[in-house]
Design an enzyme around this catalytic site. Structure first.
Site, PDB file in Angstrom:
ATOM      1  CD  GLN B  48    -100.001 -48.039 -24.722  1.00 18.50           C
ATOM      2  OE1 GLN B  48     -99.610 -49.094 -25.202  1.00 18.50           O
ATOM      3  NE2 GLN B  48     -99.386 -46.896 -24.969  1.00 18.50           N
ATOM      4  CD  GLN B 110    -110.643 -48.850 -14.581  1.00 17.12           C
ATOM      5  OE1 GLN B 110    -110.514 -49.928 -15.154  1.00 17.12           O
ATOM      6  NE2 GLN B 110    -111.262 -47.813 -15.137  1.00 17.12           N
ATOM      7  CG  HIS B 132     -97.390 -46.932 -14.702  1.00 18.57           C
ATOM      8  ND1 HIS B 132     -96.095 -46.528 -14.461  1.00 18.57           N
ATOM      9  CD2 HIS B 132     -98.172 -46.085 -13.983  1.00 18.57           C
ATOM     10  CE1 HIS B 132     -96.097 -45.497 -13.646  1.00 18.57           C
ATOM     11  NE2 HIS B 132     -97.342 -45.205 -13.325  1.00 18.57           N
ATOM     12  N   GLY B 158    -100.805 -45.351 -27.686  1.00 13.72           N
ATOM     13  CA  GLY B 158    -101.211 -46.597 -28.307  1.00 13.72           C
ATOM     14  C   GLY B 158    -101.284 -46.550 -29.830  1.00 13.72           C
ATOM     15  CD  GLU B 221     -97.327 -40.213 -15.289  1.00 14.66           C
ATOM     16  OE1 GLU B 221     -97.540 -40.049 -14.082  1.00 14.66           O
ATOM     17  OE2 GLU B 221     -97.855 -41.098 -15.977  1.00 14.66           O
ATOM     18  CD  GLU B 389     -90.495 -42.272 -17.822  1.00 10.84           C
ATOM     19  OE1 GLU B 389     -91.377 -41.447 -18.109  1.00 10.84           O
ATOM     20  OE2 GLU B 389     -90.630 -43.503 -18.006  1.00 10.84           O
ATOM     21  CD  GLU B 393     -93.097 -39.942 -21.653  1.00  9.92           C
ATOM     22  OE1 GLU B 393     -93.980 -39.572 -22.431  1.00  9.92           O
ATOM     23  OE2 GLU B 393     -93.113 -41.054 -21.086  1.00  9.92           O
TER      24      GLU B 393
END
Lengths: 488, 493
Positions: B48, B110, B132, B158, B221, B389, B393
């Site tokens: 991305q 992270q 996000h 990406g 997800e 979503e 997806e």
């Protein structure tokens, strides 16, 4: 008859409503090496594919392979397009992906690809050397398939075919995209194969053929018609010159004098130097010929002008008076350029109709995503008429013969009347008469203040308006000169 | 840090969940001007990060990359990605203080530490962007009050963000402004400009909120991307092996079948996917999917409830803190499934065969997409958000399975998605155990139409078609797909 190698009788082939092959008969004897030529759209490629078992046909095709021979008892058809995959077997590459570097997005190296091919076809890597002579990337081990130019891809495809030496080898448009030197070498190789017991069928209208070719034919009304020589093959009817639409007779809107200024250009991928120390200036109205062997960096150089190369930001380039990287978007650059290239054609939207393909030229997009205004529709209508494409306007571009597809793409580049035309091997895959036709149109167009950069390999097949030449060799400028006499 | 969503009163929770406005292209007439001449520093240069940066630069914006010192010193992939494309690369200390906009495109996990490192370095009044909202909503990260916080979330991998841009198009994108951090009122203008810079405005933009994006994304997800397809693939494969279908054929039918089937879904919704079946097969698939929906509904609801309450993110973050113990164990188990270990056979399967021989898979995908959509909407998420979503997806992840199968698919997706995928898969398989006993090769493995009189009752067919076509996911889908019709079809041959 024992010396009959291929026996075809009553062969029929239809695409939707269109009869392509109609009760076609054809015998190939052991000492015969064929050229299949003739008009575009007559069914040449269809017949070649049928012979290789790649088309659904009715009728008889019998091939009498020699069981004693050490040559593989196979028919190999080499198509006029190349195809390759990444490490995941994925063919979904995108336009200009080769210039965008991303880790873990690798394709096989040329060497790995050839090794895999050798394994699957039981070939010995030791025998590869003579064929590489035809191809010759200096660095097989590290060059990835995606980094190859279109001409280099064509060569790789040919190398595989020559190396395999199948009993019957069919090559569709063998010379597409090859530079001059490679073309002669290819003919020598093909003669060698013929002497070695490989039967050849070449689908082409070229007259500069391997010496072994001794039978010539074309398809007329779905049947095979033999002729005496390559010169006797039917040509596409030449176009009656038409008056250029008014909007193309107007000088394109650009007031400066310098379109392209490049200083000391260096492009490298890892260890591979693609361009080094290139200086080049293109002024308004100039008509340039860009030449160089396959892989010499021509397309990379052009991608710096068309806004397609990320490394343009790290070099000193001014386009239409603006320094690259000074806040311009690539769409502002593309707006002023009409481009045709083998890559663009290869990645072009397969679902576009002729009309949509031309309309997309207003927006420089691959695919049409916007409403087209009345005024724009009028221009499309005029161009369709100019190129004799009106009857085909609703057809899918992919269903047209290659020559017409290129005319559609030319129309797409012209529709916005851009100041700069970049025609990168626009005639690749076209035969001589189609090329002559295409180039005549280019000559007509270039009279009205346009600037042209044209890439072509053969001096005999160029537009006559060209006046300057730049030649690349291994990424460096070898010559910049005035062209005084084009016809050699 | 407290879960942001849980600190809000119900009124505000509903308010933020309900942000979903499909934007007209005319709202993007200002182009990239809100960011023109400003300094954009992207943190992270993975798929991305790199591809968004390439697009932004090609749109005339000033882009550079801030990477951690170790990534630069060790010349990691992120450093190579940025330098190979001739971007300026520097450490946080070197680049962040100069930035007008810092775009955080590092992995979710992270985010917290990246923001801790970056925020003190950011200049007064700058903008922080995400793709996000997990860090803001679930981790409840508090951002300095002078900073503007926005989100631009392209709803595609990406590489596709780049590919679509280069052909003059874009990918569907969600944008949002965090209501707690918009001190100058410039958030929306900058989010729109960023979106134009990536090309997203051409393919349909949904104005969303951090809350709506996170609560729908987590649900999508887990249940769709990728739990649903993982469970469906394993169940289908195991059933075929149990019934004696040749393993190579079974593996190929599943691996590539999910992609072929969901390609129809992508282009024309559930209607188009179901229309690829014969009438008799369609009626059968409809019946099977209704049964599956009844069985699986409580599971979908539990997932959505756990996401809304914050239970899901809390337990997942506990696992992060625990060195990913559960995640790694589950990942290893996925690598051991029979489907994973059986290579696709060298058999030719025609495009239509993938439908005719896998009626169960079609039913299962229909059930899962509709359930995910219904459950999200019931929980207060707007249909537009729920569509992206759920249905949207599914083909994207199916494409990854076709290329890499499950183990690799799980490694490619985010750790958040992967964690949720296993949760769903492990609960869903036992739930369907009894049902699977009733399944035979007529609906998975062999041609359902074979040996059948293909006649159907008019009334029965009309009723089934009506039910498929009037489902709310089809209604909203028709509108949203119109904006992205030009997206390239994935080659399925």
């Amino acid at each position: 008859m024992t010396d009959t190698f291929v026996h075809i009788a009553q062969l029929n082939l239809q695409y939707a409503q269109q009869v392509v092959l109609d009760q076609l008969d054809w015998q190939i004897h052991r000492d015969e090496f064929w050229q299949i030529g003739g008009k575009s759209g007559s069914g040449k490629s269809a017949l070649a594919k049928a012979l290789a078992g790649l088309e659904k046909t009715s009728g008889t095709i019998r091939i009498h392979f020699d069981r004693e021979s050490s040559r593989p008892p196979r028919v190999l058809y080499v198509s006029n397009w190349y195809q390759f995959t990444n490490l995941e077997g994925d063919r979904n590459f995108y336009y200009q992906q080769r210039y965008n570097k991303q880790q873990k997005n690798d394709t096989l190296t040329v060497y790995a690809e050839l090794t895999a091919y050798a394994n699957s076809e039981n070939l010995s890597m030791e025998n590869l050397t003579p064929y590489l002579d035809l191809f010759g990337p200096a660095d097989l081990k590290n060059t990835q398939l995606i980094e190859l130019s279109s001409g280099e891809h064509k060569k790789l495809q040919l190398i595989k075919a020559l190396w395999l030496k199948p009993q019957l080898l069919i090559v569709d448009e063998p010379y597409t995209g090859l530079d001059k030197a490679s073309r002669q070498k290819l003919n020598d190789f093909l003669d060698g194969l013929a002497a070695d017991g490989v039967q050849l069928v070449l689908v082409t209208n070229e007259t500069d053929l391997p010496r072994c070719i001794n039978r010539f034919a074309e398809i007329e009304d779905g049947k095979l018609k033999q002729v005496d020589s390559a010169w006797m093959l039917s040509k596409d009817i030449s176009r009656t010159p038409k008056e250029l639409p008014q909007f193309l007779r107007e000088e394109p809107a650009f007031s400066g004098d310098l379109l392209v200024e490049m200083e000391n250009i260096h492009i490298r991928y890892g260890e591979k130097q693609v361009l080094s120390g290139v200086d080049w200036t293109v002024r308004k109205g100039e008509k340039w010929l860009l030449q160089g062997p396959n892989g010499s960096g021509k397309s990379t150089l052009l991608s710096l002008i068309t806004g397609d190369h990320p490394q343009a930001y790290a070099n000193h380039i001014r386009l239409f008076g603006h320094r690259r990287g000074s806040g311009e978007s690539i769409w502002e650059i593309k707006e002023r350029i009409g481009l045709i290239s083998p890559e663009l054609h290869w990645y072009f939207d397969k679902t576009a109709s002729v009309w949509q393909a031309i309309a997309s030229g207003f927006y420089d997009s691959i695919g049409l995503f916007r409403h087209v205004s009345y005024e724009k529709q009028q221009k499309i209508r005029q161009l369709l008429a100019f190129f004799d494409l009106t009857a085909d306007k609703d057809r899918l571009i992919t269903t047209l013969p290659l020559g017409k597809q290129r005319l559609v793409l030319l129309a797409r580049t012209l529709i916005k009347n851009p100041p700069l035309l970049i025609l990168d091997e626009p005639c690749q895959g076209l035969d001589q008469s189609q090329t002559a036709l295409f180039n005549a149109v280019v000559d007509e167009l270039c009279g009205f203040g346009k600037t042209l950069i044209y890439v072509g390999h053969y001096e005999t097949q160029l537009p006559s308006c060209l006046e300057k030449r730049i030649v690349l060799e291994k990424g460096e400028v070898q010559v910049i000169e005035e062209i005084n006499e084009l016809a050699y | 840090m407290a879960n942001y969503f849980n600190t809000l009163p119900l009124r505000e929770q509903l308010n933020q969940l309900g942000v979903a406005e499909f934007m007209d292209i005319s709202e993007f007439a200002d182009g990239v001007s809100a960011l023109k001449g400003k300094k954009i520093v992207i943190v992270g240069c993975g798929a991305q990060g790199l591809n968004q940066g390439l697009n932004l630069r090609d749109s005339g914006l000033d882009v550079s990359y801030a990477l951690r010192k170790e990534a630069i010193e060790q010349k990691r992939d992120s450093w190579k990605n940025a330098t190979d494309n001739h971007f300026t690369v520097g450490t946080y200390e070197e680049l962040i203080p100069t930035a007008d906009l810092v775009s955080n495109l590092t992995p979710d996990k992270q985010h917290s530490s990246v923001i801790d490192a970056v925020m003190p370095l950011m200049k007064q009044g700058a903008t922080l962007s995400y793709s996000h909202g997990f860090n803001i909503v679930e981790e409840g990260k508090q951002i300095r009050k002078d900073l503007t916080v926005i989100m631009i979330a392209p709803k595609c991998p990406g590489s596709e963000v780049r590919a679509e841009y280069l052909r003059g198009f874009g990918v569907p994108t969600l944008i949002a402004v965090h209501p707690e951090n918009d001190p100058q009122g410039k958030g929306l203008a900058e989010a729109k400009a960023y979106c134009v810079g990536t090309g997203g405005h051409k393919a349909g933009v949904l104005r969303s909120s951090f809350v709506a994006e996170v609560k729908s994304d987590l649900m999508g997800e887990q249940t769709i991307l990728c739990g649903l397809l993982q469970t469906g693939s394993i169940l289908s494969f195991d059933k075929m092996i149990e019934k004696g279908i040749e393993p190579g054929y079974a593996a190929k039918l599943v691996q590539y079948g999910v992609e072929v089937i969901t390609e129809a879904l992508k282009q024309g919704g559930i209607t188009a996917m179901m229309d690829r079946l014969s009438n008799v097969a369609k009626i059968k698939a409809f019946e099977v999917s209704e049964e599956l929906k009844t069985i699986m509904r409580p599971l979908f609801q539990k997932h959505q409830d756990d996401i809304m309450s914050g239970h899901f993110s809390r337990t997942m973050m506990e696992d992060w803190a625990n060195g990913d113990k559960n995640l790694l164990q589950w990942r290893a188990a996925t690598g051991e499934t029979a489907f994973e270990k059986t290579p696709a056979g060298d058999v030719k399967i025609s495009e239509q065969e993938y439908f005719d021989h896998a009626v169960f898979m079609v039913s299962y995908i229909k059930a899962g997409v509709e359930l995910a959509f219904e459950t999200m909407v019931e929980a207060g998420i707007k249909p537009e958000s729920a569509y992206y979503e759920s249905l949207h997806e599914t083909p994207l992840i199916a494409n990854t399975i076709a290329r890499k199968k499950l183990f690799e698919m799980n490694r490619v997706i985010s750790d958040t998605a992967e964690y949720g995928c296993y949760l769903f898969d492990h609960a869903c398989k036992p739930l369907l155990a009894d049902f699977m006993k009733t399944v035979d090769t007529d609906i998975i493995g062999r041609n359902f139409n074979e040996g059948k009189d293909l006649a159907v009752d008019n009334q029965a067919l009309i009723a089934v078609n009506e039910a498929i076509r009037t489902h709310p996911v089809e209604k909203v889908g028709a509108v949203l797909r119109k904006a992205m019709t030009a997206m390239k079809a994935i080659k399925t041959a």
